[in-house]
Design a protein around this motif. Structure first.
Motif, PDB file in Angstrom:
ATOM      1  N   ALA A   1     -60.144  -7.646  12.201  1.00 55.22           N
ATOM      2  CA  ALA A   1     -59.329  -8.473  13.095  1.00 55.22           C
ATOM      3  C   ALA A   1     -58.080  -7.714  13.541  1.00 55.22           C
ATOM      4  CB  ALA A   1     -58.944  -9.780  12.402  1.00 55.22           C
ATOM      5  N   ALA A   2     -57.432  -7.024  12.611  1.00 52.49           N
ATOM      6  CA  ALA A   2     -56.241  -6.246  12.954  1.00 52.49           C
ATOM      7  C   ALA A   2     -56.590  -5.153  13.951  1.00 52.49           C
ATOM      8  CB  ALA A   2     -55.621  -5.649  11.699  1.00 52.49           C
ATOM      9  N   TYR A   3     -57.707  -4.483  13.748  1.00 49.37           N
ATOM     10  CA  TYR A   3     -58.145  -3.420  14.659  1.00 49.37           C
ATOM     11  C   TYR A   3     -58.394  -3.969  16.053  1.00 49.37           C
ATOM     12  CZ  TYR A   3     -60.794   0.503  16.527  1.00 49.37           C
ATOM     13  OH  TYR A   3     -61.223   1.543  17.299  1.00 49.37           O
ATOM     14  N   LEU A   4     -59.057  -5.124  16.134  1.00 48.15           N
ATOM     15  CA  LEU A   4     -59.368  -5.716  17.431  1.00 48.15           C
ATOM     16  C   LEU A   4     -58.117  -6.236  18.134  1.00 48.15           C
ATOM     17  CD1 LEU A   4     -62.647  -7.638  16.552  1.00 48.15           C
ATOM     18  CD2 LEU A   4     -62.427  -5.521  17.864  1.00 48.15           C
ATOM     19  N   ILE A   5     -57.204  -6.824  17.373  1.00 50.25           N
ATOM     20  CA  ILE A   5     -55.996  -7.409  17.969  1.00 50.25           C
ATOM     21  C   ILE A   5     -54.978  -6.333  18.327  1.00 50.25           C
ATOM     22  CG2 ILE A   5     -54.001  -8.893  17.499  1.00 50.25           C
ATOM     23  CD1 ILE A   5     -55.942 -10.608  15.773  1.00 50.25           C
ATOM     24  N   LEU A   6     -54.736  -5.416  17.423  1.00 48.91           N
ATOM     25  CA  LEU A   6     -53.665  -4.439  17.609  1.00 48.91           C
ATOM     26  C   LEU A   6     -54.119  -3.150  18.273  1.00 48.91           C
ATOM     27  CD1 LEU A   6     -52.041  -4.864  14.102  1.00 48.91           C
ATOM     28  CD2 LEU A   6     -51.303  -5.913  16.240  1.00 48.91           C
ATOM     29  N   GLY A   7     -55.341  -2.777  18.059  1.00 48.37           N
ATOM     30  CA  GLY A   7     -55.840  -1.525  18.607  1.00 48.37           C
ATOM     31  C   GLY A   7     -55.571  -0.375  17.663  1.00 48.37           C
ATOM     32  N   PRO A   8     -56.271   0.721  17.864  1.00 52.86           N
ATOM     33  CA  PRO A   8     -56.170   1.846  16.933  1.00 52.86           C
ATOM     34  C   PRO A   8     -54.830   2.584  16.988  1.00 52.86           C
ATOM     35  CG  PRO A   8     -57.590   2.404  18.774  1.00 52.86           C
ATOM     36  CD  PRO A   8     -57.271   0.939  18.891  1.00 52.86           C
ATOM     37  N   LYS A   9     -54.092   2.477  18.086  1.00 52.00           N
ATOM     38  CA  LYS A   9     -52.826   3.203  18.203  1.00 52.00           C
ATOM     39  C   LYS A   9     -51.683   2.493  17.491  1.00 52.00           C
ATOM     40  CE  LYS A   9     -53.991   5.600  22.433  1.00 52.00           C
ATOM     41  NZ  LYS A   9     -53.638   5.886  23.811  1.00 52.00           N
ATOM     42  N   LYS A  10     -51.736   1.180  17.421  1.00 47.44           N
ATOM     43  CA  LYS A  10     -50.637   0.414  16.824  1.00 47.44           C
ATOM     44  C   LYS A  10     -50.728   0.313  15.305  1.00 47.44           C
ATOM     45  CE  LYS A  10     -48.160  -1.154  20.287  1.00 47.44           C
ATOM     46  NZ  LYS A  10     -46.748  -1.009  20.403  1.00 47.44           N
ATOM     47  N   ILE A  11     -51.917   0.390  14.751  1.00 48.30           N
ATOM     48  CA  ILE A  11     -52.099   0.191  13.305  1.00 48.30           C
ATOM     49  C   ILE A  11     -51.316   1.213  12.480  1.00 48.30           C
ATOM     50  CG2 ILE A  11     -53.802   0.211  11.437  1.00 48.30           C
ATOM     51  CD1 ILE A  11     -55.693  -1.246  13.335  1.00 48.30           C
ATOM     52  N   PRO A  12     -51.341   2.507  12.798  1.00 50.11           N
ATOM     53  CA  PRO A  12     -50.542   3.455  12.005  1.00 50.11           C
ATOM     54  C   PRO A  12     -49.028   3.196  12.099  1.00 50.11           C
ATOM     55  CG  PRO A  12     -52.201   4.637  13.241  1.00 50.11           C
ATOM     56  CD  PRO A  12     -52.217   3.225  13.724  1.00 50.11           C
ATOM     57  N   GLU A  13     -48.567   2.796  13.286  1.00 49.72           N
ATOM     58  CA  GLU A  13     -47.149   2.487  13.457  1.00 49.72           C
ATOM     59  C   GLU A  13     -46.740   1.309  12.583  1.00 49.72           C
ATOM     60  OE1 GLU A  13     -46.303   1.800  17.588  1.00 49.72           O
ATOM     61  OE2 GLU A  13     -47.334   3.620  18.206  1.00 49.72           O
ATOM     62  N   ILE A  14     -47.554   0.276  12.587  1.00 48.07           N
ATOM     63  CA  ILE A  14     -47.263  -0.915  11.794  1.00 48.07           C
ATOM     64  C   ILE A  14     -47.344  -0.589  10.309  1.00 48.07           C
ATOM     65  CG2 ILE A  14     -48.120  -3.222  11.202  1.00 48.07           C
ATOM     66  CD1 ILE A  14     -48.893  -3.490  14.188  1.00 48.07           C
ATOM     67  N   GLY A  15     -48.315   0.227   9.922  1.00 49.15           N
ATOM     68  CA  GLY A  15     -48.428   0.640   8.521  1.00 49.15           C
ATOM     69  C   GLY A  15     -47.206   1.414   8.070  1.00 49.15           C
ATOM     70  N   LYS A  16     -46.708   2.288   8.918  1.00 48.82           N
ATOM     71  CA  LYS A  16     -45.522   3.073   8.586  1.00 48.82           C
ATOM     72  C   LYS A  16     -44.304   2.171   8.421  1.00 48.82           C
ATOM     73  CE  LYS A  16     -42.632   6.856  10.209  1.00 48.82           C
ATOM     74  NZ  LYS A  16     -42.353   7.803  11.288  1.00 48.82           N
ATOM     75  N   LYS A  17     -44.132   1.231   9.351  1.00 46.40           N
ATOM     76  CA  LYS A  17     -42.999   0.304   9.266  1.00 46.40           C
ATOM     77  C   LYS A  17     -43.106  -0.588   8.029  1.00 46.40           C
ATOM     78  CE  LYS A  17     -41.940   0.250  14.160  1.00 46.40           C
ATOM     79  NZ  LYS A  17     -41.825  -0.541  15.384  1.00 46.40           N
ATOM     80  N   ALA A  18     -44.318  -1.024   7.712  1.00 45.39           N
ATOM     81  CA  ALA A  18     -44.514  -1.853   6.523  1.00 45.39           C
ATOM     82  C   ALA A  18     -44.199  -1.058   5.259  1.00 45.39           C
ATOM     83  CB  ALA A  18     -45.945  -2.384   6.474  1.00 45.39           C
ATOM     84  N   GLY A  19     -44.612   0.194   5.224  1.00 49.79           N
ATOM     85  CA  GLY A  19     -44.314   1.054   4.073  1.00 49.79           C
ATOM     86  C   GLY A  19     -42.827   1.273   3.907  1.00 49.79           C
ATOM     87  N   GLU A  20     -42.125   1.487   5.018  1.00 56.12           N
ATOM     88  CA  GLU A  20     -40.670   1.662   4.958  1.00 56.12           C
ATOM     89  C   GLU A  20     -39.991   0.395   4.452  1.00 56.12           C
ATOM     90  OE1 GLU A  20     -39.736   2.821   8.950  1.00 56.12           O
ATOM     91  OE2 GLU A  20     -40.358   4.899   8.642  1.00 56.12           O
ATOM     92  N   ALA A  21     -40.483  -0.762   4.902  1.00 57.11           N
ATOM     93  CA  ALA A  21     -39.901  -2.036   4.467  1.00 57.11           C
ATOM     94  C   ALA A  21     -40.115  -2.244   2.971  1.00 57.11           C
ATOM     95  CB  ALA A  21     -40.515  -3.189   5.259  1.00 57.11           C
ATOM     96  N   VAL A  22     -41.301  -1.942   2.487  1.00 52.00           N
ATOM     97  CA  VAL A  22     -41.590  -2.095   1.054  1.00 52.00           C
ATOM     98  C   VAL A  22     -40.707  -1.160   0.238  1.00 52.00           C
ATOM     99  CG1 VAL A  22     -43.354  -1.704  -0.716  1.00 52.00           C
ATOM    100  CG2 VAL A  22     -43.934  -2.935   1.371  1.00 52.00           C
ATOM    101  N   LYS A  23     -40.525   0.061   0.718  1.00 50.64           N
ATOM    102  CA  LYS A  23     -39.676   1.039   0.029  1.00 50.64           C
ATOM    103  C   LYS A  23     -38.228   0.549  -0.035  1.00 50.64           C
ATOM    104  CE  LYS A  23     -38.801   6.019   0.239  1.00 50.64           C
ATOM    105  NZ  LYS A  23     -39.029   7.227   1.040  1.00 50.64           N
ATOM    106  N   LYS A  24     -37.739   0.011   1.078  1.00 49.23           N
ATOM    107  CA  LYS A  24     -36.366  -0.496   1.143  1.00 49.23           C
ATOM    108  C   LYS A  24     -36.181  -1.693   0.197  1.00 49.23           C
ATOM    109  CE  LYS A  24     -32.950  -1.384   4.712  1.00 49.23           C
ATOM    110  NZ  LYS A  24     -32.739  -1.600   6.145  1.00 49.23           N
TER     111      LYS A  24
END
Length: 60
Positions: A16-39
């Motif tokens: 569902a995430a792949y279909l909604i967000l597309g392959p280009k947005k998923i790495p960006e969102i993953g990076k932001k989520a990782g930064e948020a978890v780290k913070k």
């Protein structure tokens, strides 16, 4: 908090995430989520350290 999610649910969410967000947005969102978890982890560590210092000061 522990979620009871099986492998089939993870696959469905991933598709569902792949279909909604597309392959280009998923790495960006993953990076932001990782930064948020780290913070959040760093902030939680700081709060725990302050609580421990207060406990030690009270018990002395």
């Amino acid at each position: 908090m522990v979620f009871n999610i099986g492998i089939s649910e993870i696959i469905i969410i991933s598709i569902a995430a792949y279909l909604i967000l597309g392959p280009k947005k998923i790495p960006e969102i993953g990076k932001k989520a990782g930064e948020a978890v780290k913070k959040i982890s760093k902030e939680t560590e700081g709060i725990n350290k302050e609580i421990q210092e207060i406990k030690e000061a009270v018990t002395k």
